[in-house]
Design a protein around this motif. Structure first.
Motif, PDB file in Angstrom:
ATOM      1  N   PRO A 294       0.813  -1.211   0.000  1.00  0.00           N
ATOM      2  CA  PRO A 294       0.000   0.000   0.000  1.00  0.00           C
ATOM      3  C   PRO A 294       0.848   1.264   0.000  1.00  0.00           C
ATOM      4  CG  PRO A 294       0.054  -0.925   2.197  1.00  0.00           C
ATOM      5  CD  PRO A 294       0.806  -1.882   1.320  1.00  0.00           C
ATOM      6  N   GLU A 295       0.265   2.303  -0.536  1.00  0.00           N
ATOM      7  CA  GLU A 295       0.930   3.600  -0.463  1.00  0.00           C
ATOM      8  C   GLU A 295       0.943   4.037   1.003  1.00  0.00           C
ATOM      9  OE1 GLU A 295       0.132   8.089  -1.867  1.00  0.00           O
ATOM     10  OE2 GLU A 295      -0.878   6.540  -3.056  1.00  0.00           O
ATOM     11  N   LEU A 296       2.069   4.601   1.447  1.00  0.00           N
ATOM     12  CA  LEU A 296       2.179   5.000   2.847  1.00  0.00           C
ATOM     13  C   LEU A 296       2.083   6.513   2.958  1.00  0.00           C
ATOM     14  CD1 LEU A 296       5.097   2.619   3.860  1.00  0.00           C
ATOM     15  CD2 LEU A 296       2.653   2.311   4.280  1.00  0.00           C
ATOM     16  N   ALA A 297       1.425   6.965   4.007  1.00  0.00           N
ATOM     17  CA  ALA A 297       1.217   8.400   4.198  1.00  0.00           C
ATOM     18  C   ALA A 297       1.804   8.817   5.545  1.00  0.00           C
ATOM     19  CB  ALA A 297      -0.276   8.710   4.151  1.00  0.00           C
TER      20      ALA A 297
ATOM     21  N   GLN B  27       0.691   6.224   8.366  1.00  0.00           N
ATOM     22  CA  GLN B  27      -0.606   5.631   8.026  1.00  0.00           C
ATOM     23  C   GLN B  27      -0.572   4.974   6.644  1.00  0.00           C
ATOM     24  OE1 GLN B  27      -3.602   6.008   9.888  1.00  0.00           O
ATOM     25  NE2 GLN B  27      -2.296   6.830  11.501  1.00  0.00           N
ATOM     26  N   PRO B  28      -1.376   3.918   6.427  1.00  0.00           N
ATOM     27  CA  PRO B  28      -1.607   3.504   5.041  1.00  0.00           C
ATOM     28  C   PRO B  28      -2.487   4.579   4.389  1.00  0.00           C
ATOM     29  CG  PRO B  28      -2.922   2.177   6.575  1.00  0.00           C
ATOM     30  CD  PRO B  28      -2.110   3.129   7.416  1.00  0.00           C
ATOM     31  N   ALA B  29      -2.163   4.973   3.130  1.00  0.00           N
ATOM     32  CA  ALA B  29      -2.925   6.068   2.509  1.00  0.00           C
ATOM     33  C   ALA B  29      -4.400   5.689   2.364  1.00  0.00           C
ATOM     34  CB  ALA B  29      -2.321   6.424   1.158  1.00  0.00           C
ATOM     35  N   GLU B  30      -4.667   4.392   2.103  1.00  0.00           N
ATOM     36  CA  GLU B  30      -6.054   3.894   2.026  1.00  0.00           C
ATOM     37  C   GLU B  30      -6.227   2.844   3.118  1.00  0.00           C
ATOM     38  OE1 GLU B  30      -8.156   4.830  -0.462  1.00  0.00           O
ATOM     39  OE2 GLU B  30      -6.656   6.084  -1.475  1.00  0.00           O
ATOM     40  N   ASP B  31      -7.478   2.536   3.455  1.00  0.00           N
ATOM     41  CA  ASP B  31      -7.719   1.469   4.429  1.00  0.00           C
ATOM     42  C   ASP B  31      -7.106   0.147   3.956  1.00  0.00           C
ATOM     43  OD1 ASP B  31      -9.135   2.992   6.218  1.00  0.00           O
ATOM     44  OD2 ASP B  31     -11.102   2.510   5.346  1.00  0.00           O
ATOM     45  N   VAL B  32      -6.613  -0.651   4.907  1.00  0.00           N
ATOM     46  CA  VAL B  32      -6.153  -2.006   4.579  1.00  0.00           C
ATOM     47  C   VAL B  32      -7.359  -2.929   4.751  1.00  0.00           C
ATOM     48  CG1 VAL B  32      -4.595  -3.877   5.236  1.00  0.00           C
ATOM     49  CG2 VAL B  32      -3.800  -1.491   5.337  1.00  0.00           C
ATOM     50  N   ARG B  33      -7.862  -3.447   3.617  1.00  0.00           N
ATOM     51  CA  ARG B  33      -9.105  -4.215   3.668  1.00  0.00           C
ATOM     52  C   ARG B  33      -8.805  -5.708   3.677  1.00  0.00           C
ATOM     53  NH1 ARG B  33     -13.012  -0.982   3.839  1.00  0.00           N
ATOM     54  NH2 ARG B  33     -14.415  -2.767   3.943  1.00  0.00           N
TER      55      ARG B  33
END
Ligand code: HEM
Length: 461
Positions: free
Chosen positions: A436-439, A445-451
């Motif tokens: 995932p893209e990291l923020a 944080q992961p830039a988007e939720d980890v689903r």
């Protein structure tokens, strides 16, 4: 009179030279470049050396990328710097918990730290073990087979419940989402990839408005919690952080003021749950891609505590679990960097960092430096089995020196108890991006939720 480093920068004496500077645009410096790609920005800085200057939102920064210099600033000579507070950059007036132990300085910090240390003795942390496994079991058992979850959000609720119960004896589930709202708003407001982060706090951006709303909700909650405790029959009878904060006094007569009390609660609720939740999220993310590692974890758990849940006395025996957690904190340090401001001209690595410069010390980049780690991007817990000689501060997920994380042992105990308790009950199938893209916000944080999709039976047993 002390001359400033800039005045002395004549190039003759190497220790009076300013570090190399990353090219930037007039006025905004490197702000756009950081905002576009904060992780790539670290690589671009590192190309210029181990001590590099750059400029963000009109403030001078120096990034420090060698473990020896990390050690100098955090451990050997911590008096040469002070903490850079969240909200200081970009002329923000609303700061985050300035009276809490994360950001206080000098005598006030020493008094607070001495007082708080009592809550984090090994003996006390071991007593929190049952709360950790009970809460983890309850949460994992509420997840049903086939259900899709944003695991980062679920872990955030789980670690917040543990922290609130262990340190404040409150059942957070009954209090709504006030605290997770604050955590989200703090992260959003300190998102380095969003330009509004660098605007002054009085400009009412949506992020600033959400932050203000969340803080108001939080303050109401905290006031209610303090009031409830004060009006209890004996407000001091409970064995937790809140009792300590309400009553404790250091030998030199120091007690918490109302403002400090509130900021301290905010500090612990934020620093203590979001970080650990991210560590759990990134561990699960890594395990979904390394089933052999997960299988070995189950084997260790079977051997150490059989079919029951673990207790704190099992934790020292969980050597493979320790390696997995270490490796996760190397690749995904939830506190991706620590920040300081020089309080004097600092001589470092042959350069001078002038008084007043902000200093960035990024775990994220140092932990992935090929000079200190073979195949640094690979998730390989076995690298911690008989590791090669490397500088001590090539690894510092909990910081170092006098300001190192006060909750380190609490967090490590929690990670090693929650992982087996959860993974013994459910398996996870990753639905979102495995890389995932990291923020880098206040935390990594992961830039988007980890689903993920929940599997009722762990697949690897
Ligand atoms: C995996 C989990 C955690 C990580 C990676 C982490 C990381 C860190 C780091 C790097 C620092 C130093 C910051 C600096 O030098 O500027 C720090 C400080 C701190 N942490 Fe943690 N932390 C974690 C969990 C916790 C927990 C569970 C608590 C509380 C129960 C906590 C409370 C604090 C506090 C109060 C400080 C400030 C200490 C001081 O300045 O004296 N942290 N943490």
């Amino acid at each position: 009179m002390r001359s400033s480093a800039a005045e002395r920068s004549d190039g003759d004496d190497p220790s009076s030279e300013l570090p190399p500077q990353l090219n930037g645009l007039p006025v905004i410096g490197n702000t756009l470049s950081l905002a576009r790609d904060p992780i790539g920005f670290l690589d671009r800085v590192a190309e210029h050396g181990d001590v590099v200057r750059y400029e963000i939102a009109g403030s001078n920064f120096t990034m420090v990328l060698h473990p020896e210099y990390v050690e100098q600033l955090l451990v050997t000579d911590p008096e040469s710097v002070r903490k850079l507070r969240l909200g200081e950059i970009g002329d923000k007036s609303a700061e985050f918990a300035p009276e809490g132990v994360l950001f206080t300085e000098g005598e006030q910090w020493r008094n607070q730290r001495t007082m708080l240390q009592n809550v984090f003795t090994l003996d006390r942390i071991e007593r929190y073990g049952t709360t950790m496994t009970d809460v983890a079991a309850r949460h994992a058992e509420s997840w049903t087979d086939g259900e899709e979850l944003a695991i980062n959000r679920r872990f955030s609720e789980l670690t917040l419940s543990i922290l609130a119960k262990a340190l404040f004896d409150i059942d957070i589930e009954e209090r709504g989402s006030v605290i997770t709202d604050v955590a989200r708003a703090v992260n959003e407001r300190s998102d380095s990839s969003t330009l509004s982060t660098y605007l002054p706090a009085w400009i009412p951006t949506p992020a600033q408005r959400r932050y203000d709303r969340a803080m108001t909700g939080f303050e109401t909650l905290i006031d209610a919690v303090i009031e409830e405790r004060r009006s209890a029959d004996d407000p001091t009878d409970r064995d937790d952080l809140l009792s300590l904060l309400l009553t404790a006094e250091t030998p030199n007569g120091y007690r918490h003021s109302e403002g400090e009390l509130r900021d301290q609660l905010l500090t612990f609720l934020f620093a203590g749950h979001e970080t650990t939740s991210l560590a759990l999220t990134y561990t699960i993310l890594s395990l979904t891609q390394h089933p052999a590692v997960e299988k070995r974890l189950h084997e260790e758990w079977d051997e150490v505590f059989g079919s029951t849940d673990p207790t704190s006395s099992d934790v020292p025996k969980l050597t493979y679990t320790d390696r997995v957690v270490r490796e996760t904190l190397r690749l995904y340090p939830p506190a991706f960097a620590v920040f300081r401001t020089a309080t004097e001209d600092i001589s470092l690595g042959g350069y001078v960092i002038p008084d007043g410069t902000n200093v960035t010390i990024p775990q994220f980049r140092v932990h992935r430096d090929p000079r200190f780690y073979d195949d640094p991007e690979a998730f390989d817990p076995d690298r911690w089995d008989d590791p090669p000689e490397r500088p001590e501060y090539a690894y510092f997920p909990f910081g170092g020196g006098p300001r190192h994380c006060i909750g380190m042992r609490f967090a490590m105990m929690e990670l090693k108890l929650v992982l087996p308790t959860v993974l013994r009950r459910v398996g996870f199938e990753l639905l979102s991006d495995p890389d995932p893209e990291l923020a880098p916000r206040a935390t990594l944080q992961p830039a988007e939720d980890v689903r993920i999709r929940v599997r009722a039976t762990p697949s690897l047993r």
